[in-house]
Design a protein around this motif. Structure first.
Motif, PDB file in Angstrom:
ATOM      1  N   PHE A 157       0.826  -1.207   0.000  1.00 42.16           N
ATOM      2  CA  PHE A 157       0.000   0.000   0.000  1.00 42.16           C
ATOM      3  C   PHE A 157       0.862   1.260   0.000  1.00 42.16           C
ATOM      4  N   VAL A 158       1.943   1.244   0.771  1.00 40.16           N
ATOM      5  CA  VAL A 158       2.841   2.403   0.804  1.00 40.16           C
ATOM      6  C   VAL A 158       3.439   2.653  -0.577  1.00 40.16           C
ATOM      7  N   LYS A 159       3.829   1.572  -1.258  1.00 38.49           N
ATOM      8  CA  LYS A 159       4.400   1.714  -2.612  1.00 38.49           C
ATOM      9  C   LYS A 159       3.358   2.278  -3.585  1.00 38.49           C
ATOM     10  N   GLN A 160       2.118   1.810  -3.504  1.00 37.11           N
ATOM     11  CA  GLN A 160       1.085   2.327  -4.399  1.00 37.11           C
ATOM     12  C   GLN A 160       0.800   3.803  -4.110  1.00 37.11           C
ATOM     13  N   TYR A 161       0.760   4.174  -2.843  1.00 35.84           N
ATOM     14  CA  TYR A 161       0.611   5.584  -2.477  1.00 35.84           C
ATOM     15  C   TYR A 161       1.776   6.394  -3.034  1.00 35.84           C
ATOM     16  N   TYR A 162       2.983   5.872  -2.841  1.00 35.98           N
ATOM     17  CA  TYR A 162       4.180   6.587  -3.281  1.00 35.98           C
ATOM     18  C   TYR A 162       4.162   6.819  -4.786  1.00 35.98           C
ATOM     19  N   ASP A 163       3.808   5.806  -5.551  1.00 36.52           N
ATOM     20  CA  ASP A 163       3.762   5.956  -7.004  1.00 36.52           C
ATOM     21  C   ASP A 163       2.784   7.061  -7.412  1.00 36.52           C
ATOM     22  N   GLN A 164       1.629   7.100  -6.767  1.00 39.89           N
ATOM     23  CA  GLN A 164       0.646   8.147  -7.065  1.00 39.89           C
ATOM     24  C   GLN A 164       1.133   9.517  -6.607  1.00 39.89           C
ATOM     25  N   LEU A 165       1.815   9.563  -5.476  1.00 40.09           N
ATOM     26  CA  LEU A 165       2.356  10.828  -4.979  1.00 40.09           C
ATOM     27  C   LEU A 165       3.353  11.419  -5.971  1.00 40.09           C
ATOM     28  N   ILE A 166       4.307  10.598  -6.419  1.00 39.98           N
ATOM     29  CA  ILE A 166       5.317  11.078  -7.366  1.00 39.98           C
ATOM     30  C   ILE A 166       4.674  11.478  -8.682  1.00 39.98           C
ATOM     31  N   LYS A 167       3.716  10.676  -9.149  1.00 40.72           N
ATOM     32  CA  LYS A 167       3.003  10.989 -10.398  1.00 40.72           C
ATOM     33  C   LYS A 167       2.369  12.373 -10.321  1.00 40.72           C
ATOM     34  N   HIS A 168       1.699  12.654  -9.222  1.00 46.80           N
ATOM     35  CA  HIS A 168       0.975  13.922  -9.133  1.00 46.80           C
ATOM     36  C   HIS A 168       1.890  15.090  -8.783  1.00 46.80           C
ATOM     37  N   LEU A 169       2.969  14.847  -8.074  1.00 43.49           N
ATOM     38  CA  LEU A 169       3.955  15.908  -7.875  1.00 43.49           C
ATOM     39  C   LEU A 169       4.559  16.331  -9.209  1.00 43.49           C
ATOM     40  N   LYS A 170       4.822  15.362 -10.065  1.00 45.03           N
ATOM     41  CA  LYS A 170       5.419  15.670 -11.369  1.00 45.03           C
ATOM     42  C   LYS A 170       4.448  16.417 -12.271  1.00 45.03           C
ATOM     43  N   ILE A 171       3.186  15.951 -12.315  1.00 45.13           N
ATOM     44  CA  ILE A 171       2.253  16.620 -13.220  1.00 45.13           C
ATOM     45  C   ILE A 171       1.885  18.016 -12.723  1.00 45.13           C
ATOM     46  N   LEU A 172       2.060  18.249 -11.413  1.00 45.33           N
ATOM     47  CA  LEU A 172       1.829  19.592 -10.851  1.00 45.33           C
ATOM     48  C   LEU A 172       3.094  20.444 -10.882  1.00 45.33           C
ATOM     49  N   ASN A 173       4.163  19.892 -11.491  1.00 47.91           N
ATOM     50  CA  ASN A 173       5.421  20.636 -11.666  1.00 47.91           C
ATOM     51  C   ASN A 173       6.043  21.061 -10.337  1.00 47.91           C
ATOM     52  N   TYR A 174       6.111  20.126  -9.412  1.00 45.65           N
ATOM     53  CA  TYR A 174       6.742  20.374  -8.111  1.00 45.65           C
ATOM     54  C   TYR A 174       8.209  20.715  -8.339  1.00 45.65           C
ATOM     55  N   THR A 175       8.674  21.808  -7.765  1.00 46.54           N
ATOM     56  CA  THR A 175      10.006  22.333  -8.073  1.00 46.54           C
ATOM     57  C   THR A 175      11.086  21.891  -7.094  1.00 46.54           C
ATOM     58  N   LYS A 176      10.686  21.256  -6.001  1.00 49.24           N
ATOM     59  CA  LYS A 176      11.682  20.832  -5.025  1.00 49.24           C
ATOM     60  C   LYS A 176      12.056  19.364  -5.238  1.00 49.24           C
ATOM     61  N   ALA A 177      12.995  18.870  -4.448  1.00 50.34           N
ATOM     62  CA  ALA A 177      13.461  17.488  -4.606  1.00 50.34           C
ATOM     63  C   ALA A 177      12.333  16.505  -4.297  1.00 50.34           C
ATOM     64  N   LEU A 178      12.178  15.511  -5.148  1.00 50.33           N
ATOM     65  CA  LEU A 178      11.165  14.488  -4.930  1.00 50.33           C
ATOM     66  C   LEU A 178      11.638  13.511  -3.864  1.00 50.33           C
ATOM     67  N   PRO A 179      10.748  13.091  -2.964  1.00 48.13           N
ATOM     68  CA  PRO A 179      11.152  12.085  -1.972  1.00 48.13           C
ATOM     69  C   PRO A 179      11.336  10.733  -2.641  1.00 48.13           C
ATOM     70  N   SER A 180      12.206   9.916  -2.093  1.00 49.52           N
ATOM     71  CA  SER A 180      12.371   8.544  -2.566  1.00 49.52           C
ATOM     72  C   SER A 180      11.452   7.631  -1.755  1.00 49.52           C
ATOM     73  N   LEU A 181      11.230   6.426  -2.261  1.00 51.85           N
ATOM     74  CA  LEU A 181      10.435   5.461  -1.512  1.00 51.85           C
ATOM     75  C   LEU A 181      11.116   5.134  -0.185  1.00 51.85           C
ATOM     76  N   ILE A 182      12.439   5.097  -0.186  1.00 48.27           N
ATOM     77  CA  ILE A 182      13.172   4.866   1.061  1.00 48.27           C
ATOM     78  C   ILE A 182      12.913   6.006   2.047  1.00 48.27           C
ATOM     79  N   ASP A 183      12.851   7.243   1.549  1.00 48.02           N
ATOM     80  CA  ASP A 183      12.532   8.378   2.423  1.00 48.02           C
ATOM     81  C   ASP A 183      11.183   8.183   3.111  1.00 48.02           C
ATOM     82  N   ILE A 184      10.202   7.710   2.345  1.00 45.31           N
ATOM     83  CA  ILE A 184       8.870   7.504   2.903  1.00 45.31           C
ATOM     84  C   ILE A 184       8.904   6.419   3.971  1.00 45.31           C
ATOM     85  N   HIS A 185       9.604   5.327   3.695  1.00 43.40           N
ATOM     86  CA  HIS A 185       9.690   4.252   4.682  1.00 43.40           C
ATOM     87  C   HIS A 185      10.452   4.701   5.933  1.00 43.40           C
TER      88      HIS A 185
END
Length: 428
Positions: free
Chosen positions: A320-348
């Protein structure tokens, strides 16, 4: 000649404020019905079942509207008002900013900003109900009734299956992504929004939810098979839980941070289905009174411990965490997030560091999810030193179903270090 005022019909089982009158809704109805003439009928009834809501009174307002052509239409709203109890005042009355004002701000300002961020890139994403304001000096939040759109609550005792859990996690990722982009583009949230009640004002309330609850938990858990493995850790947590919860609530600027919903459990979710096929179409968030800026672990642990079916909570947690993470990164990218993206390891990592939040959920809202409906499931009984209070806490923590969940969840939390409160609280 003005039409005769409608008779106000109240449910005798609930105490309603004296200010709740039909004519307060005139302006809201004029906006909703262009040919509005008058209110013919006005009725207030309980809007939730016992055990589904604690911090506020939720009323369904039923109105029959007369139009200018003398036809009538029916409509409903959901009205949230404060509990009129000593326990509520002790928990929230000290806050310098009303949780009702906070929620209205969330609905009318920040949720709208999140939606606009998505509209800017061509996506129409909704998070919850439309919010209205009555012209009164009393604490309240008035919302559209989502049931009129076909939204339904889930069975909190049964828990969410995998399909519903993934849909909710996608919505949470969309919310978190927009909330982070909002900070990157518009600056920080006001203090009362970013802190919520996780500050000195709310410290006593957090203690009641955590340290003061431990004696009841120990009594219950002592009867669970295999409790010996984690019981000493629980004893050693005494007097340290509140401090550790506030440690987790403190924002670490080096981490990826979002505006957490803060009370992300099953009764605060509603679901829309296709009326012909029954297919799940969407999920909405309800109740923005506990928002808190900080680690994504706050919402993730609260939800994943409390709300999925027992067979999924531990076995599918990392999935579930991985599925959340994939959606988080997807939407950060499409919203043009300008800061560093978190890694899955960061989330864990943040989930491990915030393990005490998982314990808080397991010994709080998870018990609430599994509680059988009962009239004593009221806010004041959560903490009151009364026979009814003791009865409610016994029902919360000693039921067979709750123990079945704890038997699985607590050893898992222990293995992740979530019960090592004393060690963290002795840091220099």
């Amino acid at each position: 000649m003005s039409p005769k005022a409608p008779e106000t019909i109240f449910n005798a089982s609930i105490k309603l404020p004296e200010w709740l009158k039909a004519d307060l809704f005139d302006n809201v109805l004029k906006d909703s019905f262009k040919d509005f003439k008058a209110i013919k009928e006005f009725k207030a009834v309980p809007g939730t079942n016992p055990g589904d809501n604690y911090a506020t009174v939720v009323l369904q307002i039923k109105i029959v509207v007369e139009l200018k052509d003398n036809t009538t239409e029916s409509t409903t709203f959901m009205l949230k008002i404060p509990q009129q109890t000593k326990a509520y005042q002790e928990a929230f009355g000290k806050n310098t900013f009303s949780i009702f004002d906070m929620e209205r701000e969330m609905f009318t300002i920040y949720v709208q900003e999140f939606k606009q961020l998505y509209r800017n890139i061509g996506l129409d994403i909704e998070f919850g109900a439309k919010c209205y304001k009555l012209d009164i000096p009393y604490e309240h939040v008035l919302l559209e009734d989502l049931k009129r759109k076909g939204f339904q609550p889930a069975n909190r005792q049964a828990g969410l299956d995998e399909e519903h859990t993934l849909d909710v996690l996608t919505k949470l990722a969309q919310w978190h992504a927009a909330s982070a982009v909002r900070v990157a583009t518009m600056g920080p949230y006001p203090k009362h929004i970013s802190e919520g009640f996780f500050n000195e004002d709310g410290k006593d309330f957090i203690r009641k939810m955590s340290d003061d609850r431990l004696k009841y938990l120990l009594k219950s858990f002592a009867t669970i098979e295999g409790h010996e493995a984690y019981y000493e850790d629980l004893i050693n947590m005494e007097g340290h839980i509140t401090e550790n919860v506030l440690d987790v609530a403190a924002v670490d600027p080096k981490e990826f941070n979002v505006l957490n919903h803060g009370d992300f459990w099953l009764p605060n979710l509603m679901f829309l289905y296709d009326p012909s096929s029954g297919k799940l179409l969407d999920s909405y968030l309800v109740d923005y009174q506990m928002c808190k800026y900080g680690s994504v672990a706050i919402d993730l642990l609260y939800f994943l411990i409390s709300s999925p079916q027992l067979g999924l909570k531990v076995s599918k947690f990392d999935y579930f965490v991985k599925q959340y993470y994939d959606q988080l990164i997807k939407h950060l990218k499409i919203l043009n997030y300008t800061k560093a993206l978190p890694s899955l390891i960061d989330i864990h990592k943040t989930l491990l560091k915030a393990g005490i939040w998982g314990f808080l959920a397991a010994c709080g809202v998870m018990a609430g999810c599994l509680l059988e409906p009962t009239e004593i499931a009221r806010f004041d009984n959560l903490y009151a030193e009364t026979p009814e209070g003791d009865q409610l806490r016994t029902l919360l923590f000693c039921s067979k179903v709750y123990k079945e969940h704890i038997k699985v969840v607590l050893p898992w939390l222990q293995n992740r270090g979530a019960l090592q409160c004393r060690i963290k609280s002795n840091k220099k």
